[in-house]
Design a protein around this motif. Structure first.
Motif, short mmCIF file in Angstrom:
data_model
loop_
_atom_site.label_atom_id
_atom_site.label_comp_id
_atom_site.label_asym_id
_atom_site.label_seq_id
_atom_site.Cartn_x
_atom_site.Cartn_y
_atom_site.Cartn_z
N LYS A 156 0.83 -1.20 0.00
CA LYS A 156 0.00 0.00 0.00
C LYS A 156 0.87 1.25 0.00
O LYS A 156 0.65 2.19 -0.78
CB LYS A 156 -0.95 -0.01 1.20
N ASN A 190 -13.65 -1.39 -7.36
CA ASN A 190 -13.46 -1.32 -5.91
C ASN A 190 -14.43 -2.27 -5.23
O ASN A 190 -15.51 -2.56 -5.75
CB ASN A 190 -13.69 0.09 -5.40
N SER A 195 -16.29 -2.76 -1.52
CA SER A 195 -16.57 -2.13 -0.23
C SER A 195 -17.08 -3.15 0.77
O SER A 195 -17.93 -3.98 0.45
CB SER A 195 -17.62 -1.03 -0.41
N PHE A 228 -17.11 -0.29 6.02
CA PHE A 228 -16.24 0.69 6.67
C PHE A 228 -14.91 0.87 5.95
O PHE A 228 -14.13 1.74 6.30
CB PHE A 228 -15.99 0.30 8.14
N PHE A 229 -14.66 0.06 4.92
CA PHE A 229 -13.41 0.14 4.18
C PHE A 229 -13.65 -0.25 2.74
O PHE A 229 -14.44 -1.16 2.46
CB PHE A 229 -12.37 -0.80 4.82
N PHE A 277 -11.75 -1.59 -0.71
CA PHE A 277 -10.53 -2.18 -1.28
C PHE A 277 -10.44 -1.81 -2.75
O PHE A 277 -11.40 -2.00 -3.50
CB PHE A 277 -10.56 -3.71 -1.17
#
Length: 152
Positions: free
Chosen positions: A30, A115, A117, A120-121, A123
Motif C-alpha cells: 500500500k 473497488n 466495499s 467501513f473500508f 478495497f
C-alpha cells in the motif's frame, strides 16, 4: 475440538505467521503503490506490468518476515544447515514471487476490476488482487516448505 487444534497446531501457526507476513507485505505494498508512482512514472504500467516495483519490494519484505516468523513459530529445524535452509527458503520464495506476480496481473487485469466495499473500508482492485495472490501462493508455500525445507 482441543485435540483437533493440537493436531493442526502447525497449520494454525503457519496461518498466523503467514497472516503477520501478509500484513507486512500488504501494508508495504500500500505504501509503495501510493508513493512509488510519483517517483517512478512507469510504476502503474511498466510495459504492461502494473505495480511491478511495489510488488517486488513488498513481496521481498513479506518473504524475509515470513522466514523469521516460520523459524520462530512454525517449523522445527530440518536436516539442513541454517545457511542451506535459508537458501532453499529463498529459492522457493523467489519462485513463489514470480508466481504471485503473474497471479496478481491476472487478477488485476481480468477479475478484480472495481473497488470492493465492506462498509467501513473500500478495497481497490490492486489491493484485492494482492491479497488474493497471497492467499493462492500461501497454500503452495506451506506444502513445499513443510515437505522439502523443514522436513516435517
Amino acid at each position: 475440538m482441543k485435540q483437533l487444534l493440537l493436531r493442526q497446531r502447525q497449520v494454525l501457526l503457519f496461518i498466523l505467521a503467514g497472516g503477520l507476513s501478509a500484513i507486512v507485505e500488504v501494508g508495504s505494498f500500500k505504501i509503495f503503490s501510493v508513493y512509488l508512482p510519483s517517483l517512478i512514472s512507469m510504476e502503474k504500467n511498466f510495459y504492461g506490468i502494473h505495480y511491478l516495483f511495489s510488488n517486488i519490494f513488498s513481496t521481498t519484505l513479506g518473504i524475509v518476515s515470513n522466514y523469521f516468523f516460520s523459524i520462530w513459530f512454525v517449523f522445527q529445524r530440518g536436516k539442513h544447515s541454517k545457511r542451506r535452509e535459508f537458501a532453499y527458503f529463498m529459492g522457493v520464495s523467489v519462485f513463489s514471487t514470480f508466481l504471485s506476480l503473474m497471479i496478481f496481473q491476472l487478477f488485476f487485469r481480468y477479475i478484480f476490476l472495481d473497488n470492493f466495499s465492506i462498509g467501513f473500508f473500500v478495497f481497490s482492485p490492486e489491493m484485492i488482487s494482492k491479497i488474493a495472490a497471497i492467499i493462492v501462493v500461501s497454500v503452495l508455500n506451506y506444502t513445499v516448505k513443510k515437505r522439502l525445507i523443514f522436513n516435517g
